[in-house]
Design an enzyme around this catalytic site. Structure first.
Site, PDB file in Angstrom:
ATOM      1  N   HIS A 278       0.858  -1.192   0.000  1.00 45.61           N
ATOM      2  CA  HIS A 278       0.000   0.000   0.000  1.00 45.61           C
ATOM      3  C   HIS A 278       0.896   1.244   0.000  1.00 45.61           C
ATOM      4  O   HIS A 278       1.439   1.609   1.041  1.00 45.61           O
ATOM      5  CB  HIS A 278      -0.898   0.014   1.242  1.00 45.61           C
ATOM      6  CG  HIS A 278      -1.884  -1.108   1.287  1.00 45.61           C
ATOM      7  ND1 HIS A 278      -2.971  -1.159   0.460  1.00 45.61           N
ATOM      8  CD2 HIS A 278      -1.940  -2.228   2.048  1.00 45.61           C
ATOM      9  CE1 HIS A 278      -3.678  -2.265   0.708  1.00 45.61           C
ATOM     10  NE2 HIS A 278      -3.066  -2.934   1.666  1.00 45.61           N
TER      11      HIS A 278
ATOM     12  N   HIS B 261      -0.498  -6.595  -5.271  1.00 40.12           N
ATOM     13  CA  HIS B 261      -0.569  -7.861  -4.547  1.00 40.12           C
ATOM     14  C   HIS B 261       0.040  -8.942  -5.417  1.00 40.12           C
ATOM     15  O   HIS B 261      -0.163  -8.962  -6.624  1.00 40.12           O
ATOM     16  CB  HIS B 261      -2.048  -8.166  -4.274  1.00 40.12           C
ATOM     17  CG  HIS B 261      -2.332  -9.595  -3.953  1.00 40.12           C
ATOM     18  ND1 HIS B 261      -3.025 -10.424  -4.824  1.00 40.12           N
ATOM     19  CD2 HIS B 261      -2.001 -10.352  -2.879  1.00 40.12           C
ATOM     20  CE1 HIS B 261      -3.122 -11.620  -4.278  1.00 40.12           C
ATOM     21  NE2 HIS B 261      -2.516 -11.615  -3.111  1.00 40.12           N
TER      22      HIS B 261
ATOM     23  N   THR C 241       2.352 -16.577  -4.485  1.00 39.93           N
ATOM     24  CA  THR C 241       2.466 -17.896  -5.112  1.00 39.93           C
ATOM     25  C   THR C 241       2.541 -18.927  -3.997  1.00 39.93           C
ATOM     26  O   THR C 241       3.007 -18.639  -2.896  1.00 39.93           O
ATOM     27  CB  THR C 241       3.712 -18.005  -6.018  1.00 39.93           C
ATOM     28  OG1 THR C 241       4.874 -17.638  -5.289  1.00 39.93           O
ATOM     29  CG2 THR C 241       3.585 -17.124  -7.246  1.00 39.93           C
ATOM     30  N   ARG C 242       2.050 -20.129  -4.282  1.00 39.24           N
ATOM     31  CA  ARG C 242       1.962 -21.142  -3.232  1.00 39.24           C
ATOM     32  C   ARG C 242       2.032 -22.530  -3.849  1.00 39.24           C
ATOM     33  O   ARG C 242       1.693 -22.732  -5.018  1.00 39.24           O
ATOM     34  CB  ARG C 242       0.655 -20.989  -2.447  1.00 39.24           C
ATOM     35  CG  ARG C 242      -0.573 -21.071  -3.336  1.00 39.24           C
ATOM     36  CD  ARG C 242      -1.850 -20.551  -2.693  1.00 39.24           C
ATOM     37  NE  ARG C 242      -2.947 -20.552  -3.665  1.00 39.24           N
ATOM     38  CZ  ARG C 242      -3.230 -19.541  -4.485  1.00 39.24           C
ATOM     39  NH1 ARG C 242      -2.535 -18.425  -4.423  1.00 39.24           N
ATOM     40  NH2 ARG C 242      -4.201 -19.643  -5.372  1.00 39.24           N
TER      41      ARG C 242
ATOM     42  N   HIS D  34       0.363  -5.572 -17.379  1.00 47.03           N
ATOM     43  CA  HIS D  34      -0.174  -6.747 -18.073  1.00 47.03           C
ATOM     44  C   HIS D  34       0.841  -7.329 -19.047  1.00 47.03           C
ATOM     45  O   HIS D  34       0.919  -8.549 -19.218  1.00 47.03           O
ATOM     46  CB  HIS D  34      -1.495  -6.390 -18.773  1.00 47.03           C
ATOM     47  CG  HIS D  34      -2.673  -6.492 -17.861  1.00 47.03           C
ATOM     48  ND1 HIS D  34      -3.336  -7.678 -17.643  1.00 47.03           N
ATOM     49  CD2 HIS D  34      -3.272  -5.583 -17.065  1.00 47.03           C
ATOM     50  CE1 HIS D  34      -4.315  -7.473 -16.765  1.00 47.03           C
ATOM     51  NE2 HIS D  34      -4.303  -6.205 -16.402  1.00 47.03           N
TER      52      HIS D  34
END
Lengths: 294, 294
Positions: free
Chosen positions: A121, A131, A134-135, A164
């Site tokens: 922020h 934001h 990754t997991r 993008h």
């Protein structure tokens, strides 16, 4: 999905966690550099350049054994008013109410999960919030998830295109079908139905990624992180020296309210973490530092 | 529960709605009086005494016919930084996913509901925030609900005792079993499990009230509103002229974050309203005007 004998092995878990840690280190350094390089209104303020502070937490497993834990890194900066970079590696058993909704957990509720989560922020309303996470998750199945998205107060076509473009390039290195698919998933996910508003200008959103080729999928997941590190600091630097007005700041504080509404009403990760006894401080690190509901 | 031939008749609906409107008028007047009577730091500020502004909204019914609507009254005051007093009277059909959870709606999804909802966020951290609402709902069954509760930043034993005394008196006029039962329900309801914290210092919380005697139950529901109007303005006046410190103000802004977390993560009324396409502006009027997550 493939067997965890070949996808989601112990070696894979270790390599994923090592990557999340390294990405955390690199990202924290890149974001701290911004704090010292700034000029303009952010840099000329009385505030000192921000530095990340780290804090570890442990997660008690359901049976009282080691459930893993994580490390929060939080910076209260002059450019990046609040930046959080969390990594975690947790293991345990899903409670009965969650088992039926998690792939591979119905027959055997044990899980392992690791990841990195980044929420930024900025102080200036002209610098977009962002934001990235990754997991990797292993139950009786194994998969990756993650993505990155941008939340400007005042969307700027060039800025949006640059963000993008970075993610399109990352996707295209792996599969030409990825970008359109994951961009659409992002637009659908980061949406506030009660406001009939998108949260931001999108990015990519990936879930249940398991192509059968762990190395390739892991490469893509790393690329999601690298692309974020490649583009976001540049977008910050592009706008951080611009002066802003009180009206623009007020618009930012209101826009942040939408961010709070999305995360507490809709974000699956936040609600899952809160309901499964996750670390509240780490989960709610995503909350903006100051918010107005006018 | 009794048949809607004798409990929840058209006459009952009209009397309930008339009461909610009258209570709204009286409460708005009582709260505006505070704004002109204040001295001390609130009164000596540059801010003008607040006045309620009203705004009506319509609810399209599921089949496009009249679904009722409501009126928001919001005051941005110098003592009461944000005070909202909403009344509404809506009718329509519950969507299939909700029917099984609503008494009397499984066989016939039509409903009528009316109520008043009050949320007050004072400017001074020494003046407690407060919430009160009462409602009447008619499906194939009919019942009342409501309550009032107090959320101080710095709980004060005398203040808490005065608030609870008002609600105990209100309860005891109807049934000696009410206060302990409804106080306990309030403590259980206004609780943040992820923080292991109560939202405030409680009050009473009533749901599914139908004793079979509509007149008596309606009398009790009126008493919940009257008691709030009797005690809350007094608690405001008790503390509104006291000076406060920056540290106390910061504690208030953080405490308000807990209020946001509760309402968006847990509050049944908020989640129900958001998920059933209620009026977002009216539902989220409960959000505090300024919040910090440190």
């Amino acid at each position: 999905m493939s067997s965890t004998d070949t996808y989601g092995t112990e070696s894979h878990k270790k390599r994923a966690m090592d990557w999340f840690s390294r990405l955390r280190d690199d990202l924290c350094m890149a974001l701290e550099l911004i704090e010292t390089d700034v000029e303009g209104p952010n840099g000329s303020s009385d505030l000192e350049p921000g530095v990340f502070q780290r804090k570890s937490w442990q997660r008690p497993a359901e049976d009282g054994t080691d459930g893993g834990g994580g490390t929060m890194a939080v910076m209260r900066g002059r450019v990046l008013e609040k930046a959080g970079v969390n990594i975690s590696e947790v293991k345990g058993e899903f409670s009965p109410e969650f088992r039926k909704n998690i792939p591979g957990a119905e027959a055997d509720p044990r899980f392992w999960a690791a990841g990195i989560s980044v929420v930024i922020h900025p102080r200036s309303p002209l610098v977009p919030a962002a934001h990235m996470n990754t997991r990797m998750i292993v139950t009786q199945k194994a998969w990756f998830g993650g993505g990155g998205d941008l939340t400007p107060v005042f969307p700027d076509d060039e800025e949006t295109a640059l963000f993008h473009r970075a993610y399109k390039d990352a996707c295209d290195r792996f599969d030409g079908s990825y970008y359109p698919k994951y961009k659409k998933a992002c637009d659908e996910y980061f949406y506030l139905p009660h406001r009939d508003e998108p949260r931001g200008v999108g990015g990519i959103f990936v879930d249940n990624l398991n192509s059968g080729d762990w190395e390739s999928d892991f490469g893509f997941i790393q690329e999601i992180g690298r692309s974020f590190m490649g583009i976001y600091p540049q977008l910050v630097r592009r706008a951080m020296d611009l002066p802003w007005t009180a009206a623009q700041k007020q618009a930012q504080l209101i826009k942040r309210g939408r961010y709070v509404e999305f995360n507490l009403l809709h974000d699956r990760g936040t609600l899952f973490g809160i309901k499964t006894g996750g670390n509240t401080e780490a989960i709610l690190m995503s909350m903006p530092p100051e918010v107005h509901w006018p």
